[in-house]
Enzyme design. Structure first.
Site, PDB file in Angstrom:
ATOM      1  N   SER A 119      46.018  16.653  11.564  1.00 42.24           N
ATOM      2  CA  SER A 119      46.979  16.292  12.709  1.00 42.24           C
ATOM      3  C   SER A 119      47.616  14.956  12.454  1.00 42.24           C
ATOM      4  O   SER A 119      48.032  14.689  11.361  1.00 42.24           O
ATOM      5  CB  SER A 119      46.244  16.107  14.080  1.00 42.24           C
ATOM      6  OG  SER A 119      46.976  16.527  15.037  1.00 42.24           O
TER       7      SER A 119
ATOM      8  N   ASP B 288      49.235  27.797  15.201  1.00 44.76           N
ATOM      9  CA  ASP B 288      49.243  26.242  15.680  1.00 44.76           C
ATOM     10  C   ASP B 288      50.623  25.738  16.028  1.00 44.76           C
ATOM     11  O   ASP B 288      51.515  25.831  15.156  1.00 44.76           O
ATOM     12  CB  ASP B 288      48.648  25.393  14.591  1.00 44.76           C
ATOM     13  CG  ASP B 288      48.710  23.886  14.906  1.00 44.76           C
ATOM     14  OD1 ASP B 288      48.776  23.544  16.088  1.00 44.76           O
ATOM     15  OD2 ASP B 288      48.706  23.002  13.781  1.00 44.76           O
TER      16      ASP B 288
ATOM     17  N   HIS C  35      45.027  24.991  14.522  1.00 52.82           N
ATOM     18  CA  HIS C  35      45.192  23.426  14.310  1.00 52.82           C
ATOM     19  C   HIS C  35      43.930  22.990  13.465  1.00 52.82           C
ATOM     20  O   HIS C  35      42.894  23.062  13.761  1.00 52.82           O
ATOM     21  CB  HIS C  35      45.315  22.715  15.583  1.00 52.82           C
ATOM     22  CG  HIS C  35      45.807  21.284  15.398  1.00 52.82           C
ATOM     23  ND1 HIS C  35      47.102  21.000  15.048  1.00 52.82           N
ATOM     24  CD2 HIS C  35      45.284  20.321  15.576  1.00 52.82           C
ATOM     25  CE1 HIS C  35      47.227  19.605  14.989  1.00 52.82           C
ATOM     26  NE2 HIS C  35      46.190  19.231  15.359  1.00 52.82           N
TER      27      HIS C  35
END
Length: 526
Positions: free
Chosen positions: A197, A459, A484
């Site tokens: 991320s 995602d 994700h």
């Protein structure tokens, strides 16, 4: 140690009893702080991360306790860009040396992002799972201003000006040099960064900006393009809700729209209907004001978006398949009220999983809690991350095009208002900051070599990452039906063939890089 405050002593003292409180944060993290849309998504993310880390540690109890990782602290400059400012803070890191082949072995540096980083970050999942094959030393570095790496002095705006991705990268450089000395690492040992991320973006940028120190990077689900209006997020959510591969369908997508339409109908109705809605959806605070209604609608969007974003992950309260099952109900009993009833049930499941009483708060309470400058020993750092979105990234999820299955609230202006209400930053300054971030790092064409970008097409964040190779040494891997940061999670028997293949590709890329590093070492010895 300079500037050792009571906060610093609290940090150090807390390490003596980190076992139970750290695992307890699975519940404690959600008992304070606002439940705005972005915050709910982040709580889901931290809950899943900590669930997986606690599983990796076997709860930190039993005969394997001697193999637990070591914790360490680095003294870092608060302002590394001003040599006359000698203020410092303590930055936490974790070390797993059980597979380390010695001072010539590679270093796998796992970067932390916008939350606390626990010991499980160096135990299971990647990069830890990749360490035995190459005798790597695994180190994770907690991000400044998050977890226990919060400088003394609180979180007021004057202090937060030392919080940015550029400061974080300076910490990576300083840590890389200090840890090399501390562990007597050979100067020829390759350092490879990993992150997921926002931390995935940091991993890519570390290689981009400091290629002489970072040999290569694996950037998972890395949103390298900053964006003010992130409407693309809900475009992916809408598409994923229709994907049969993960349990979605056209009917499920329609049921989501029907459920949100029913919520909006009740919000427009009488006070009694609003009171019933408030009780049924666990909204804490009045729903009479439009801004409070937007908080609830945004939290509901985040709940559905979270089921997509973290689909199929260990610790996730709901998968897309489960959510669709709730919204569509069963067989002949299906009625017009079924989607709304299913949404109510989804709220109950998520709140129970997070140990949270309320889905949303009033806007005034959200603002008041975000204005609090007191640091938290555990938690997801809502105020800090909001500051970074206001000063660097944007990432404000909206639902303003016809394809979006949700309400059009909260709209972009109300999200930008938070930057002004909490930090005094105008919408124009936020827009300029987003543009400057893309100019500095290059957006989706960063130009770094020896970086592997890994994403899943389920995602919603993959649309801000690099999903196609930009050259022979800037590779990209897009995992079908992947959510994700799924590639970083510990392996499970239920992992899909596409995920297994993706992990094999990551392994092979590391193999190529480390062979290149070895060849460079040999040439240097000749």
């Amino acid at each position: 140690m300079r500037n050792r405050s009571s906060w610093g002593r609290t940090v150090l003292n807390s390490m003596a009893i980190w076992f139970v409180p750290w695992l307890g944060s699975l519940l404690l993290v959600s008992l304070w702080g606002p439940s705005a849309p972005a915050s709910l998504l982040r709580r889901l993310g931290e809950h899943i991360q900590q669930f997986q880390e606690s599983s990796a540690l076997g709860l930190g109890l039993g005969p394997g306790a001697e193999a637990l990782p070591k914790v360490g602290w680095l003294e870092q400059l608060l302002d590394p860009f001003n040599v006359s400012n000698r203020r410092s803070f303590l930055q936490r890191y974790w070390v797993n040396d059980q597979h380390w082949a010695g001072q010539d072995g590679p270093i796998f540096l796992h970067l932390g992002g916008e939350g606390s980083l626990g010991p499980g970050s160096v135990m299971k999942g990647h990069p830890a799972a990749l360490a035995p094959a190459w005798g790597a030393l695994v180190i994770s570095l907690e991000h400044r201003f998050y977890g226990l790496s919060i400088p003394a002095g609180g979180l007021d705006v004057a202090q937060l000006r030392f919080l940015s991705s550029r400061h974080a990268l300076a910490d990576v450089v300083s840590a890389r040099l200090a840890l090399s000395r501390r562990f007597n690492v050979s100067s020829s040992s390759p350092w490879i960064c990993f992150g997921g991320s926002y931390a995935g973006s940091l991993a890519a940028w570390a290689r981009l900006k400091f290629p002489h120190l970072i040999f290569a990077s694996v950037a998972s689900s890395a949103p390298v393009r900053a964006v003010l209006d992130f409407s693309e997020y809900n475009d992916v959510v809408s598409r994923s809700l229709k994907s049969a591969a993960i349990g979605g369908s056209l009917e499920c997508r329609a049921a989501v729209s029907a459920a949100f339409s029913e919520v909006e109908r009740q919000l427009r109705a009488s006070g009694a209907a609003q009171a019933a809605l408030r009780a049924e959806l666990n909204a804490c605070g009045s729903l009479s004001r439009a801004e409070d209604q937007a908080e609830l609608l945004g939290a509901l969007q985040a709940l559905v978006g979270g089921a997509v974003q973290y689909d199929g992950q260990a610790g996730a309260p709901l998968s897309v398949r489960q959510l669709c099952g709730l919204l569509l109900g069963g067989g002949a009993n299906r009625s017009r009220s079924t989607p709304y009833c299913g949404l109510r049930r989804a709220v109950q499941i998520v709140l129970h999983s997070l140990g949270q009483k309320c889905l949303s708060f009033s806007r005034a309470e959200t603002v008041a809690q975000l204005r609090s400058t007191e640091p938290r020993v555990s938690g997801v750092g809502d105020r800090q991350w909001l500051y970074q979105t206001c000063t660097e990234f944007g990432f404000y999820v909206t639902c303003e095009n016809p394809r979006c299955p949700f309400s059009q609230l909260p709209a972009l202006p109300s999200q930008l208002d938070l930057c002004e209400q909490v930090f005094g930053l105008s919408p124009l300054s936020v827009a300029q900051a987003v543009a400057q971030t893309n100019s500095y790092y290059g957006g989706q064409t960063p130009g770094a070599n020896q970086v592997l970008f890994v994403n899943g097409d389920t995602d919603p964040w993959h649309v801000l990452s690099v999903t196609q190779a930009l050259g022979s040494s800037e590779s990209a891997l897009l995992i079908p039906s992947g959510s994700h940061c799924l590639d970083m999670a510990p392996e499970r028997p239920s992992d899909s063939p596409s995920l297994r293949l993706g992990r094999q590709n990551i392994f092979q890329q590391l193999q190529t890089w480390l062979k290149l590093a070895k060849e460079s070492q040999v040439k240097g010895e000749v």
